[in-house]
Structures are given as C-alpha cells and as structure tokens.
Scaffold this motif. Structure first.
Motif, PDB file in Angstrom:
ATOM      1  N   ARG A 102       0.833  -1.212   0.000  1.00 47.17           N
ATOM      2  CA  ARG A 102       0.000   0.000   0.000  1.00 47.17           C
ATOM      3  C   ARG A 102       0.863   1.256   0.000  1.00 47.17           C
ATOM      4  N   GLU A 103       1.914   1.242   0.847  1.00 49.53           N
ATOM      5  CA  GLU A 103       2.799   2.403   0.890  1.00 49.53           C
ATOM      6  C   GLU A 103       3.506   2.600  -0.437  1.00 49.53           C
ATOM      7  N   ARG A 104       3.976   1.482  -1.015  1.00 49.23           N
ATOM      8  CA  ARG A 104       4.665   1.581  -2.301  1.00 49.23           C
ATOM      9  C   ARG A 104       3.719   2.036  -3.404  1.00 49.23           C
ATOM     10  N   THR A 105       2.481   1.489  -3.345  1.00 44.64           N
ATOM     11  CA  THR A 105       1.477   1.890  -4.338  1.00 44.64           C
ATOM     12  C   THR A 105       1.156   3.375  -4.221  1.00 44.64           C
ATOM     13  N   ALA A 106       0.996   3.834  -2.967  1.00 40.27           N
ATOM     14  CA  ALA A 106       0.721   5.266  -2.759  1.00 40.27           C
ATOM     15  C   ALA A 106       1.883   6.116  -3.261  1.00 40.27           C
ATOM     16  N   GLU A 107       3.119   5.631  -2.996  1.00 38.66           N
ATOM     17  CA  GLU A 107       4.296   6.370  -3.460  1.00 38.66           C
ATOM     18  C   GLU A 107       4.354   6.404  -4.986  1.00 38.66           C
ATOM     19  N   LEU A 108       4.083   5.225  -5.612  1.00 38.69           N
ATOM     20  CA  LEU A 108       4.102   5.164  -7.070  1.00 38.69           C
ATOM     21  C   LEU A 108       2.983   6.019  -7.667  1.00 38.69           C
ATOM     22  N   THR A 109       1.802   5.996  -7.006  1.00 40.21           N
ATOM     23  CA  THR A 109       0.689   6.825  -7.484  1.00 40.21           C
ATOM     24  C   THR A 109       1.048   8.301  -7.421  1.00 40.21           C
ATOM     25  N   LYS A 110       1.684   8.681  -6.300  1.00 40.76           N
ATOM     26  CA  LYS A 110       2.104  10.076  -6.158  1.00 40.76           C
ATOM     27  C   LYS A 110       3.131  10.443  -7.220  1.00 40.76           C
ATOM     28  N   GLN A 111       4.098   9.533  -7.440  1.00 38.97           N
ATOM     29  CA  GLN A 111       5.107   9.792  -8.469  1.00 38.97           C
ATOM     30  C   GLN A 111       4.482   9.882  -9.851  1.00 38.97           C
ATOM     31  N   THR A 112       3.476   8.987 -10.097  1.00 39.79           N
ATOM     32  CA  THR A 112       2.791   9.010 -11.393  1.00 39.79           C
ATOM     33  C   THR A 112       2.059  10.331 -11.595  1.00 39.79           C
ATOM     34  N   GLU A 113       1.373  10.790 -10.529  1.00 38.87           N
ATOM     35  CA  GLU A 113       0.665  12.058 -10.623  1.00 38.87           C
ATOM     36  C   GLU A 113       1.644  13.211 -10.868  1.00 38.87           C
ATOM     37  N   GLU A 114       2.789  13.163 -10.164  1.00 45.92           N
ATOM     38  CA  GLU A 114       3.784  14.220 -10.361  1.00 45.92           C
ATOM     39  C   GLU A 114       4.338  14.187 -11.786  1.00 45.92           C
ATOM     40  N   LEU A 115       4.578  12.963 -12.295  1.00 45.18           N
ATOM     41  CA  LEU A 115       5.077  12.832 -13.663  1.00 45.18           C
ATOM     42  C   LEU A 115       4.041  13.310 -14.672  1.00 45.18           C
ATOM     43  N   GLN A 116       2.753  12.943 -14.419  1.00 41.43           N
ATOM     44  CA  GLN A 116       1.696  13.394 -15.323  1.00 41.43           C
ATOM     45  C   GLN A 116       1.576  14.910 -15.308  1.00 41.43           C
ATOM     46  N   LEU A 117       1.698  15.497 -14.095  1.00 43.20           N
ATOM     47  CA  LEU A 117       1.638  16.964 -13.997  1.00 43.20           C
ATOM     48  C   LEU A 117       2.820  17.594 -14.730  1.00 43.20           C
ATOM     49  N   ALA A 118       4.013  16.999 -14.522  1.00 42.47           N
ATOM     50  CA  ALA A 118       5.192  17.531 -15.215  1.00 42.47           C
ATOM     51  C   ALA A 118       5.053  17.381 -16.726  1.00 42.47           C
ATOM     52  N   LEU A 119       4.490  16.220 -17.158  1.00 41.05           N
ATOM     53  CA  LEU A 119       4.286  15.998 -18.592  1.00 41.05           C
ATOM     54  C   LEU A 119       3.281  16.989 -19.157  1.00 41.05           C
ATOM     55  N   SER A 120       2.209  17.233 -18.375  1.00 39.38           N
ATOM     56  CA  SER A 120       1.204  18.194 -18.821  1.00 39.38           C
ATOM     57  C   SER A 120       1.812  19.597 -18.955  1.00 39.38           C
ATOM     58  N   GLU A 121       2.614  19.973 -17.943  1.00 36.95           N
ATOM     59  CA  GLU A 121       3.266  21.287 -18.010  1.00 36.95           C
ATOM     60  C   GLU A 121       4.249  21.346 -19.178  1.00 36.95           C
ATOM     61  N   LEU A 122       4.948  20.228 -19.403  1.00 36.43           N
ATOM     62  CA  LEU A 122       5.903  20.180 -20.516  1.00 36.43           C
ATOM     63  C   LEU A 122       5.195  20.321 -21.857  1.00 36.43           C
ATOM     64  N   LYS A 123       4.052  19.602 -21.992  1.00 36.84           N
ATOM     65  CA  LYS A 123       3.286  19.708 -23.233  1.00 36.84           C
ATOM     66  C   LYS A 123       2.751  21.122 -23.431  1.00 36.84           C
ATOM     67  N   SER A 124       2.272  21.727 -22.318  1.00 41.07           N
ATOM     68  CA  SER A 124       1.764  23.094 -22.410  1.00 41.07           C
ATOM     69  C   SER A 124       2.871  24.057 -22.825  1.00 41.07           C
ATOM     70  N   THR A 125       4.043  23.894 -22.204  1.00 40.81           N
ATOM     71  CA  THR A 125       5.181  24.748 -22.566  1.00 40.81           C
ATOM     72  C   THR A 125       5.597  24.512 -24.007  1.00 40.81           C
ATOM     73  N   GLN A 126       5.591  23.232 -24.407  1.00 42.40           N
ATOM     74  CA  GLN A 126       5.948  22.897 -25.784  1.00 42.40           C
ATOM     75  C   GLN A 126       4.978  23.538 -26.773  1.00 42.40           C
ATOM     76  N   ALA A 127       3.673  23.442 -26.445  1.00 44.35           N
ATOM     77  CA  ALA A 127       2.664  24.038 -27.329  1.00 44.35           C
ATOM     78  C   ALA A 127       2.843  25.549 -27.429  1.00 44.35           C
ATOM     79  N   GLN A 128       3.162  26.176 -26.291  1.00 45.69           N
ATOM     80  CA  GLN A 128       3.377  27.622 -26.303  1.00 45.69           C
ATOM     81  C   GLN A 128       4.613  27.993 -27.122  1.00 45.69           C
ATOM     82  N   LEU A 129       5.679  27.169 -26.987  1.00 38.96           N
ATOM     83  CA  LEU A 129       6.893  27.443 -27.759  1.00 38.96           C
ATOM     84  C   LEU A 129       6.641  27.257 -29.259  1.00 38.96           C
ATOM     85  N   ILE A 130       5.913  26.175 -29.582  1.00 39.42           N
ATOM     86  CA  ILE A 130       5.594  25.936 -30.997  1.00 39.42           C
ATOM     87  C   ILE A 130       4.756  27.079 -31.548  1.00 39.42           C
ATOM     88  N   GLN A 131       3.744  27.509 -30.727  1.00 40.53           N
ATOM     89  CA  GLN A 131       2.898  28.616 -31.159  1.00 40.53           C
ATOM     90  C   GLN A 131       3.715  29.892 -31.357  1.00 40.53           C
TER      91      GLN A 131
END
Length: 462
Positions: A168-197
């Motif tokens: 459970r602890e590992r799953t919670a840690e992995l879930t948190k890491q996944t959420e952080e990675l998804q947030l970072a990916l979302s921010e990266l995509k947003s930044t990428q879209a802004q740079l492309i624009q």
C-alpha cells in the motif's frame, strides 16, 4: 508392604501431566499435592504400625478411588484411558489381599486362579498404559505440529499484513510519483505548445510582414489614385462639363457619374483590403512580451472603459450600460498583459456592437448592457484557476455559425465592418499563449456569454 501407594503417586503424576497439557494444572495443583501426601501417609502407616490389614485395605481403596476419579470429574476425563487400564488391577488386588488376609483357606484353594487374575490384570494395565503412552506421544506430536503450523500461519499472517502495508505504501508512493510525472508531462506539453505557437507566430509574422510590405505600397497607390481621380472627375464635372455642347453634355455626365461610382467602390474595397492586411499582421504577430504578475480586475476594468470611450469617440449616439462584478480576492496571475488586453478589448467591442445592433431594431424599453465578472474557481484536477465572463444582452450568435466563430476571416458582421480575425486571434492567445480555455454560451436574439478560464501560473491568486 503394598504397592498401591506408589501406584497412586504414579497415577496422580499422570493426572498432573494431562492437566498441564489442558492448561488446568494451577487449579488442581493443591488437590494433587494432597493426593501425594495421602499416598505417602498410607505408606508410612503401613510400615510403622501393626494394623497391617487395615492399612492394606485402606491403600487398596485409596488407589481404587484415585483410579476411578476421571469417571466422575470432567476435568480429568483426559486420563480415562489410564483409569480404564488400572481399574481391573485395583479391583483384583483388593480382592486378592482381602481373601489372603481374611479368608486364607479359600485363598489357598484358589491361589493359582487369584494370582493369574492379578497377573492378567497387571499385564492388561501395563499393555494399555504402553498403548496409551504411545497414543499420547502421537497426540503430543500432533499437537506440537498443529501448534507449529498455527505459529507458522500466524507468522505468515503477520508477514502478509506487513507486505500488504508495504505494498500500500509503495502503491501510494508510485501513485504520487505518477501524478507528479503526469503533472510535469502536462506542463511540458503546455510549454511545448506555447513554444511551438510562438515559433509559428514568429515565422508567420515574418512572412506576413514581407507580404504586407509588398501589398501595402500598390494598395496605397490604388486608394490614393482612386481618391485623386474622384476629385479630378468632380473638377471635370464642375468646370468642363458645362462647356460641352448640349448634345453630348448629358452623355458625358452619365459617364463621369459611372466612373466616379466605380472609383468610389475601388476606394471602398481598397480600404477593406487595407484593414484585412492590418488584421493579418496583428493576428500573426509573435508577442515579444513575457508573462508577468497581472491584476486581472484592473486589466478588465481598464479595457472595458477603453472600448466604451473608443466607440463613443467614433459614434456620438452610441450608449450602453456597463455592469462589473470583480472578485476582490482574485489577486494576480501570470499572463502577458498586452495580449490579454487585446482579447478583452475584442470581446468588449463585439459585445457593444451586438447590443447597439439590437437597439436599432427594438422599440423603447430595451436597455443595452454589457456585464463583466471575475472569480476564482477550481479545475477538475484541483488547480487554482481564474474565470473572466463577458456577457451582453444583444443579438446573440446563430447556432448554425457557432462552430465557425473561431475560424480566421469568418465574421457575422456586415461587409466592411469586421475582418473575422478578432475571435480567431483571441482563441489562440487564450488557449495556446496562456494554456487556458475560451468558451461561448449564447441564445440567438437574447444574449452571448464568453467565458475565459486561465491558470494562475506560479503566482497564486490571493
């Protein structure tokens, strides 16, 4: 000397062992000790006094009582097998000694039979005791094995609980890491879209700047020479036309009027082309501004009044009501104020145009109103957002063209009054330049409501 006291001690010892296995030895410890003392007392009574017959009978009766106790005491029932083995010997020994001491003649006549009975009962007792001991050992081994299995199961259950907790602890840690990675990916995509624009707008800006420069010069010549030609025709009509003979004067006047009208159309559409070129430049221009903490309330209020007074300067008859509801706790967000101001100015101009057009077609009683609201909201992911709503009670937008309003060069305004680039530019600035959202809600003939949703960025709303 009788063996019964020693046998009684042996039986009581077996009772103690079985009671210990059943967890009852502490309750019966006192009574077991009393049994030991009685057996020892009978032994000393037998060897110390002359009343040997009485001691002998008492020893037999005591041993018999000890042996049959498991049949009357439930807590000693685990010793029934031992009792079953020794009862025949206890009875046979008692009868043998009574006959030998009190009926010697009968005993002498049947001594062999009586001794055989005693020996047989002794063999019976020993055999059953050995069998019972073997069974007891088997039961003890089984009990120990069962206890070991229970202990193993307990340890496995504890390990399972620990493993589940770790999972459970590992799953919670992995879930948190996944959420952080998804947030970072979302921010990266947003930044990428802004740079492309930004790159697209920069490239398009360079291209359109070159095209506009090439088009603007001949377009200026067309507009300027059309105006000059109209003036020359007016002079021709005023000064030379009257000098012509009457038979050609009317025909020349018609030709001059047609040429003047054509030149007016050329001038009108030349100015229309000039407005489109300027709109293209504004739409494709890559912003050089950087995001900075921006007060949305102040920006909206400033551009609302700028739009209103700008329209009043062009048309003195223009008039419309303005309502504002600014969230005082809104604070500042990261935005490009110049670009966001262009969006707001375009929306305000559209709203004022809509209510003005509706007022022209309605009788008294209609009050044209443009309403601006700001508020803090939470996105579906829980992020802080700022919402700006621009609403008017004007003509609304027809449903059949609602899907086209963000397309470049599409406009619902009459020819010459709109380039069709305002909403397209606004949509790109909000969605690609700021990572926000621009939505529209409308009912034809009743209202139009544009909703801007912007992330706060690194500067949180107050």
């Amino acid at each position: 000397m009788s063996l019964e006291p020693f046998l009684a001690v042996f039986v009581i010892t077996q009772f103690r062992k079985n009671l210990k296995n059943d967890g009852l030895v502490e309750k019966w410890n006192k009574y077991l000790n009393i049994g030991y003392f009685i057996a020892i007392g009978i032994f000393f009574f037998d060897v110390s006094f002359s009343a040997h017959k009485v001691a002998l009978v008492f020893a037999h009766l005591y041993f018999l009582g000890v042996v049959i106790a498991p049949y009357y005491i439930d807590e000693l029932k685990s010793s029934k097998q031992l009792a079953f083995a020794l009862i025949p010997y206890a009875v046979a020994g008692l009868i043998s000694d009574i006959l030998e001491k009190w009926f010697p003649t009968f005993y002498d006549n049947h001594e062999n039979t009586i001794q055989s009975l005693v020996i047989f009962s002794l063999i019976w007792a020993f055999s059953l005791w050995m069998i019972n001991r073997k069974q007891s050992k088997a039961l003890e081994n089984e009990r120990r094995q069962r206890f070991a299995e229970q202990e193993q199961n307990r340890m496995m259950a504890a390990m399972k609980v620990n493993l589940e907790s770790e999972v459970r602890e590992r799953t919670a840690e992995l879930t948190k890491q996944t959420e952080e990675l998804q947030l970072a990916l979302s921010e990266l995509k947003s930044t990428q879209a802004q740079l492309i624009q930004s790159e697209k707008m920069a490239s398009l800006g360079e291209l359109t700047a070159g095209i506009a420069h090439e088009i603007q010069n001949p377009l200026n010549f067309v507009n300027n020479f059309s105006e000059v030609s109209i003036e020359l025709l007016e002079e021709l009509k005023e000064e030379i036309l009257d000098k012509l003979p009457d038979d050609v004067k009317e025909e020349a006047d018609d030709i001059i009027s047609d040429i003047t009208q054509n030149l007016s159309k050329i001038n009108q559409h030349g100015k229309r082309a000039d407005a489109i070129v300027k709109g293209m430049l504004q739409h494709s221009r890559a912003t050089t501004g950087k995001k900075e903490p921006t007060d949305i309330n102040a920006l909206a209020d400033e551009y609302l009044r700028l739009s209103y007074h700008g329209l009043r300067a062009k048309d003195k008859s223009f008039n419309a009501g303005m309502k504002t509801s600014f969230d005082p706790e809104l604070g500042k967000i990261e935005a490009i104020p110049q670009d966001l101001g262009r969006v707001l100015l375009n929306l305000f101009n559209n709203s004022f145009y809509s209510v003005t057009e509706k007022k022209k077609s309605l009788a008294e009683g209609y009050e044209p109103t443009v309403t601006v609201n700001t508020q803090k909201i939470k996105s579906a992911s829980g992020a802080n957002m700022v919402q700006i709503t621009v609403e008017d009670n004007g003509t609304g937008i027809p449903q059949k063209v609602l899907d086209k309003i963000y397309q470049p060069f599409f406009t619902t305004k009459p020819t010459g009054q709109g380039t069709g680039l305002g909403l397209s530019m606004s949509y790109d600035i909000i969605t690609k330049g700021h990572g926000g959202e621009l939505k529209v809600e409308t009912a034809e003939g009743q209202f139009a409501r544009f909703i801007i949703t912007l992330p706060t960025g690194n500067v949180e709303a107050a």
